[in-house]
Design a protein around this motif. Structure first.
Motif, PDB file in Angstrom:
ATOM      1  N   LEU A 391       0.844  -1.198   0.000  1.00 38.70           N
ATOM      2  CA  LEU A 391       0.000   0.000   0.000  1.00 38.70           C
ATOM      3  C   LEU A 391       0.869   1.234   0.000  1.00 38.70           C
ATOM      4  N   GLY A 392       2.055   1.112  -0.651  1.00 42.39           N
ATOM      5  CA  GLY A 392       2.942   2.266  -0.745  1.00 42.39           C
ATOM      6  C   GLY A 392       4.165   2.099   0.138  1.00 42.39           C
ATOM      7  N   ARG A 393       5.196   2.792  -0.273  1.00 47.46           N
ATOM      8  CA  ARG A 393       6.504   2.690   0.385  1.00 47.46           C
ATOM      9  C   ARG A 393       6.424   3.055   1.871  1.00 47.46           C
ATOM     10  N   SER A 394       5.758   4.170   2.159  1.00 48.23           N
ATOM     11  CA  SER A 394       5.653   4.617   3.550  1.00 48.23           C
ATOM     12  C   SER A 394       4.883   3.629   4.396  1.00 48.23           C
ATOM     13  N   PHE A 395       3.815   3.065   3.840  1.00 43.60           N
ATOM     14  CA  PHE A 395       3.007   2.101   4.587  1.00 43.60           C
ATOM     15  C   PHE A 395       3.834   0.872   4.935  1.00 43.60           C
ATOM     16  N   VAL A 396       4.563   0.325   3.940  1.00 41.43           N
ATOM     17  CA  VAL A 396       5.378  -0.869   4.198  1.00 41.43           C
ATOM     18  C   VAL A 396       6.421  -0.560   5.264  1.00 41.43           C
ATOM     19  N   ARG A 397       7.050   0.600   5.135  1.00 39.45           N
ATOM     20  CA  ARG A 397       8.078   0.960   6.107  1.00 39.45           C
ATOM     21  C   ARG A 397       7.500   1.096   7.510  1.00 39.45           C
TER      22      ARG A 397
ATOM     23  N   LEU B  20      -4.015  13.332  15.781  1.00 41.87           N
ATOM     24  CA  LEU B  20      -3.831  14.430  14.844  1.00 41.87           C
ATOM     25  C   LEU B  20      -4.602  14.188  13.552  1.00 41.87           C
ATOM     26  N   ASP B  21      -5.390  15.152  13.134  1.00 44.27           N
ATOM     27  CA  ASP B  21      -6.118  15.067  11.862  1.00 44.27           C
ATOM     28  C   ASP B  21      -5.174  15.410  10.717  1.00 44.27           C
ATOM     29  N   THR B  22      -4.800  14.382   9.950  1.00 43.66           N
ATOM     30  CA  THR B  22      -4.001  14.622   8.756  1.00 43.66           C
ATOM     31  C   THR B  22      -4.857  14.502   7.490  1.00 43.66           C
ATOM     32  N   ASN B  23      -6.056  13.933   7.655  1.00 39.80           N
ATOM     33  CA  ASN B  23      -6.918  13.713   6.493  1.00 39.80           C
ATOM     34  C   ASN B  23      -7.358  15.016   5.827  1.00 39.80           C
ATOM     35  N   SER B  24      -7.765  15.992   6.638  1.00 37.64           N
ATOM     36  CA  SER B  24      -8.343  17.212   6.073  1.00 37.64           C
ATOM     37  C   SER B  24      -7.350  17.935   5.159  1.00 37.64           C
ATOM     38  N   LYS B  25      -6.107  18.040   5.618  1.00 36.73           N
ATOM     39  CA  LYS B  25      -5.086  18.686   4.788  1.00 36.73           C
ATOM     40  C   LYS B  25      -4.931  17.952   3.451  1.00 36.73           C
ATOM     41  N   TRP B  26      -4.861  16.646   3.526  1.00 41.96           N
ATOM     42  CA  TRP B  26      -4.647  15.847   2.325  1.00 41.96           C
ATOM     43  C   TRP B  26      -5.806  16.020   1.351  1.00 41.96           C
ATOM     44  N   ILE B  27      -7.019  15.949   1.883  1.00 40.13           N
ATOM     45  CA  ILE B  27      -8.202  16.106   1.033  1.00 40.13           C
ATOM     46  C   ILE B  27      -8.216  17.498   0.402  1.00 40.13           C
ATOM     47  N   ALA B  28      -7.882  18.526   1.197  1.00 39.06           N
ATOM     48  CA  ALA B  28      -7.875  19.890   0.671  1.00 39.06           C
ATOM     49  C   ALA B  28      -6.925  20.007  -0.519  1.00 39.06           C
ATOM     50  N   PHE B 149     -19.984  13.858   0.830  1.00 44.10           N
ATOM     51  CA  PHE B 149     -19.257  12.594   0.737  1.00 44.10           C
ATOM     52  C   PHE B 149     -18.776  12.242   2.138  1.00 44.10           C
ATOM     53  N   VAL B 150     -19.014  11.029   2.566  1.00 44.95           N
ATOM     54  CA  VAL B 150     -18.536  10.583   3.874  1.00 44.95           C
ATOM     55  C   VAL B 150     -17.625   9.380   3.679  1.00 44.95           C
ATOM     56  N   LEU B 151     -16.412   9.481   4.241  1.00 43.14           N
ATOM     57  CA  LEU B 151     -15.395   8.439   4.059  1.00 43.14           C
ATOM     58  C   LEU B 151     -14.879   7.979   5.416  1.00 43.14           C
ATOM     59  N   PRO B 152     -14.279   6.784   5.459  1.00 47.28           N
ATOM     60  CA  PRO B 152     -13.670   6.349   6.723  1.00 47.28           C
ATOM     61  C   PRO B 152     -12.551   7.286   7.138  1.00 47.28           C
ATOM     62  N   GLY B 153     -12.234   7.283   8.434  1.00 44.55           N
ATOM     63  CA  GLY B 153     -11.162   8.134   8.926  1.00 44.55           C
ATOM     64  C   GLY B 153      -9.784   7.520   8.799  1.00 44.55           C
ATOM     65  N   VAL B 154      -9.697   6.222   8.556  1.00 43.03           N
ATOM     66  CA  VAL B 154      -8.383   5.581   8.399  1.00 43.03           C
ATOM     67  C   VAL B 154      -7.720   6.160   7.146  1.00 43.03           C
ATOM     68  N   PRO B 155      -6.561   6.833   7.306  1.00 41.83           N
ATOM     69  CA  PRO B 155      -6.007   7.592   6.175  1.00 41.83           C
ATOM     70  C   PRO B 155      -5.857   6.810   4.882  1.00 41.83           C
ATOM     71  N   ARG B 156      -5.348   5.613   4.980  1.00 43.04           N
ATOM     72  CA  ARG B 156      -5.126   4.816   3.780  1.00 43.04           C
ATOM     73  C   ARG B 156      -6.442   4.537   3.047  1.00 43.04           C
ATOM     74  N   GLU B 157      -7.484   4.182   3.824  1.00 41.31           N
ATOM     75  CA  GLU B 157      -8.782   3.878   3.216  1.00 41.31           C
ATOM     76  C   GLU B 157      -9.380   5.151   2.617  1.00 41.31           C
ATOM     77  N   MET B 158      -9.276   6.245   3.377  1.00 46.08           N
ATOM     78  CA  MET B 158      -9.835   7.504   2.911  1.00 46.08           C
ATOM     79  C   MET B 158      -9.198   7.927   1.603  1.00 46.08           C
ATOM     80  N   GLN B 159      -7.871   7.794   1.503  1.00 49.91           N
ATOM     81  CA  GLN B 159      -7.159   8.266   0.309  1.00 49.91           C
ATOM     82  C   GLN B 159      -7.575   7.475  -0.930  1.00 49.91           C
ATOM     83  N   VAL B 160      -7.628   6.159  -0.773  1.00 53.04           N
ATOM     84  CA  VAL B 160      -8.015   5.322  -1.908  1.00 53.04           C
ATOM     85  C   VAL B 160      -9.431   5.671  -2.358  1.00 53.04           C
ATOM     86  N   MET B 161     -10.320   5.876  -1.394  1.00 54.56           N
ATOM     87  CA  MET B 161     -11.717   6.127  -1.745  1.00 54.56           C
ATOM     88  C   MET B 161     -11.923   7.540  -2.279  1.00 54.56           C
ATOM     89  N   LEU B 162     -11.156   8.515  -1.782  1.00 56.33           N
ATOM     90  CA  LEU B 162     -11.286   9.862  -2.342  1.00 56.33           C
ATOM     91  C   LEU B 162     -10.870   9.850  -3.804  1.00 56.33           C
TER      92      LEU B 162
END
Lengths: 415, 415
Positions: A391-397, B20-28, B149-162
């Motif tokens: 699921l990406g380099r960072s995830f594996v690490r 720490l909320d990192t999702n919002s920055k990434w989505i923005a 749009f409502v997505l899971p909070g787990v960053p990896r899942e959120m990113q794939v689904m966004l």
């Protein structure tokens, strides 16, 4: 009766996704620790119209509002103007703040640009909050029914000023809810399984409240109690923890809020064991997390980032024959890396990681995400393989780093 | 005409400062890249009343709302219920989502707790968004005038689904503002001095807009343009950059959004130079940042984390006499560490760090924050000392890491 708080973070770079807001989380933790109830964070850009609405709404809802950002010297720093507009009066120039600012820059041999004058302007009725580690003063002002605190966005400056000015002021406010928290750290079940096991404790409105946070493969059961006094709140948390421990059994591996590396170091220190690391795909991350911990030098001897086959041979003494026969990503090589680190650093325990983080380097037998681990002690070395999802380099690490913490928490350390 | 967006992050652990909320920055960042204008992030807890207000307000203000969190299987996961309440109808059970969820858990040999049934419930009128890397489906629903749009909070899942569901949908909406951005990276002046130099470009309402972000000792001049087409927006950014470059002169060290370590690796790769590192107080952080970069193995040979005097001697060949005479934190020892790493890893260039991160270890001659650096090349080795302000272990370490990037960007690399 509760004292509610909201937190604002101001800046285009935040709301457009260029910079991560870490201030709001930190401030929330500090306010909650002294008994405020934090209801909301709002992150907004520098647009004056939008900002004015955001400030106005927060000050209408909460008893305490802490805002960061927009206090710099440049034209896009508008917090002072927005708050002045909200309060309906002009900014005023604070000579002492200007003197401090000039002194700060001169002491560092830096010019004092005229633009910095902007930073010594304050909204009507505002009390300046001195900035001992930077140029811009913050300020405190009554805005409607709220006490509004505005601090610089630079984390270091914000932290010093929150602790020096805001917390003492707020701690003296009437109506604070004595609060306490206790965290149980869980390793083993999925979040759903854990939630089922402790479901009655997670009903809404329960006091102490119990919630589960999942972060990086780790689960934390967070118990938060409010009571008439801080001591009563602590007792309530302890009582709930006492009821939860039998339900958690072996899943419970630690208590408190220390990060995993710190818990590992505590375990090693208690066992009187020293540690060395031999990292390939984890690249030094394990060593870096350990060195973050004050006092770790009594436990951590050091490590090698053996990122090439040559360096595995030269620095760790991995036999060329092993590398040729099994490849760098193999249990025999991981074992040899761990043993090599153990000997060369004179450590009681050594760990090794060697794997394929991706995106390149995978094959049918060893796809991306294949990572081999080893733990070497006087009694011998154990090596194992984990197939981490690609699921990406960072995830594996990160998953590989977590596997090492898990092993150092669960494996026997004694000779 | 613009398409505005707001981002919501849901969870008690966020608003109480535990996570720490990192999702919002990434989505923005992702939404802005396709032309939406992100106005605000709101972070709120799990309290259903508070959440309902937050969702209602966001959906009344913005064209697009992306919310993360509260879709887990436990009782404190309330987003589905809150949205259903907002829409005024009951949740309904989605059989295909349930089948996916069961299959996901079974494939991993995990039990399917009844609590997971909750995760297959959707608000009225909602379209499920499949989760290919987790259990909980997200959903899309019209809420007032907004697409929610409502997505899971787990960053990896959120990113794939966004990326899989949200961006394609939103990219097809009419009225998106073609946008482009260009970043100029600056090293040298203070933020105030830089702001004065480029002040006319930072006036409010200017298009392209120009802003300065300060992060970790580095300044970024961010140029953002909106225009009739993406190509026009790119041209406008390029034109502004053309006007800014002469003003920045030598301060300009790179362009683009790559992190510093990546810019360093690019410089080394262009020079055909390989690198090894010898770290003491930086603990492996430099190696770890380098290994984060895909393809770095052509440049990075590896490193040693020589956290004790013994390991400086054993692993890097630092003469005992140097350690005895000058101490571990000294320019001669730093130089010997760099030369040792260069030889042992067979690298063209090697760097070393050795310093006192604190809180302990300081003295009158060498206070906490004293860090010695060295850069070794075929032509010789240069060592220097920086007195970093004692603002905590992490600060000293990060500043020392930054000093190495600065040196690797500015020092000559050739033999």
């Amino acid at each position: 009766m509760t004292v509610t708080a909201e937190i604002l973070a101001v800046g285009d770079e935040l709301v457009h996704g260029a910079l991560l807001d870490t201030n709001s989380k930190w401030i929330a933790g500090e306010l909650e620790a002294i008994g405020l109830v934090v209801r909301r964070f709002t992150v907004a850009g520098d647009d004056p119209e939008q900002l004015r609405i955001v400030f106005a709404e927060a000050c209408a809802r909460a008893d305490v509002v802490v805002a960061t950002g927009g206090l710099g010297p440049t034209l896009d720093d508008r917090t002072r103007d927005v708050v002045a507009g909200l309060l309906g009066g002009p900014l005023w120039f604070d000579e002492p703040s200007w003197d401090h600012l000039c002194g700060w820059l001169r002491q560092r041999g830096r010019p004092v640009p005229d633009s910095n004058r902007r930073q010594a302007m304050l909204p009507p009725g505002a009390v300046p909050l001195a900035n001992p580690v930077g140029t811009a003063p913050g300020f405190r002002v009554q805005a409607g029914l709220a006490q509004l605190f505005v601090l610089p966005g630079v984390p270091r400056e914000m932290q010093v000023m929150l602790q020096g000015h805001v917390l003492p002021f707020v701690a003296a406010m009437p109506g604070l809810t004595p609060t306490a928290q206790l965290c149980l750290r869980v390793l083993g079940p999925s979040e759903a399984l854990l939630g089922e096991r402790i479901e009655p404790f997670m009903a809404p409105g329960r006091n102490p409240a119990v919630g589960i946070t999942a972060s990086g493969g780790l689960l934390t059961v967070r118990i938060v109690a409010t009571a008439a006094t801080r001591a009563d709140a602590h007792s309530a948390c302890a009582a709930t923890a006492g009821e939860l421990r039998p339900l958690l059994g072996d899943w419970l591996f630690a208590e408190g809020t220390a990060e995993l590396p710190e818990i590992v170091v505590q375990r090693l220190a208690r066992a009187g064991a020293t540690l060395a690391v031999a990292e390939s795909c984890t690249g030094g991350t394990i060593a870096a997390r350990l060195v973050d911990i004050a006092g770790v030098s009594s436990v951590f001897r050091g490590g090698v980032v053996a990122y090439s086959n040559d360096s595995k041979r030269e620095l760790l003494g991995v036999p060329a024959a092993l590398l040729d026969t099994h490849g760098a990503v193999s249990e025999p090589v991981a074992a040899a890396m761990a043993q090599g680190a153990r000997e060369r650093f004179g450590a009681d325990v050594a760990i090794a990681t060697t794997g394929i983080a991706g995106p390149d380097g995978g094959s049918a037998q060893k796809p991306v995400g294949t990572v081999c681990f080893a733990l070497a002690r006087a009694a011998g070395v154990r090596a194992w393989t984990v197939r981490i999802p690609d699921l990406g380099r960072s995830f594996v690490r990160d998953r590989a780093v977590f596997e090492i913490w898990r092993a150092l928490l669960r494996e026997p350390l004694d000779a």
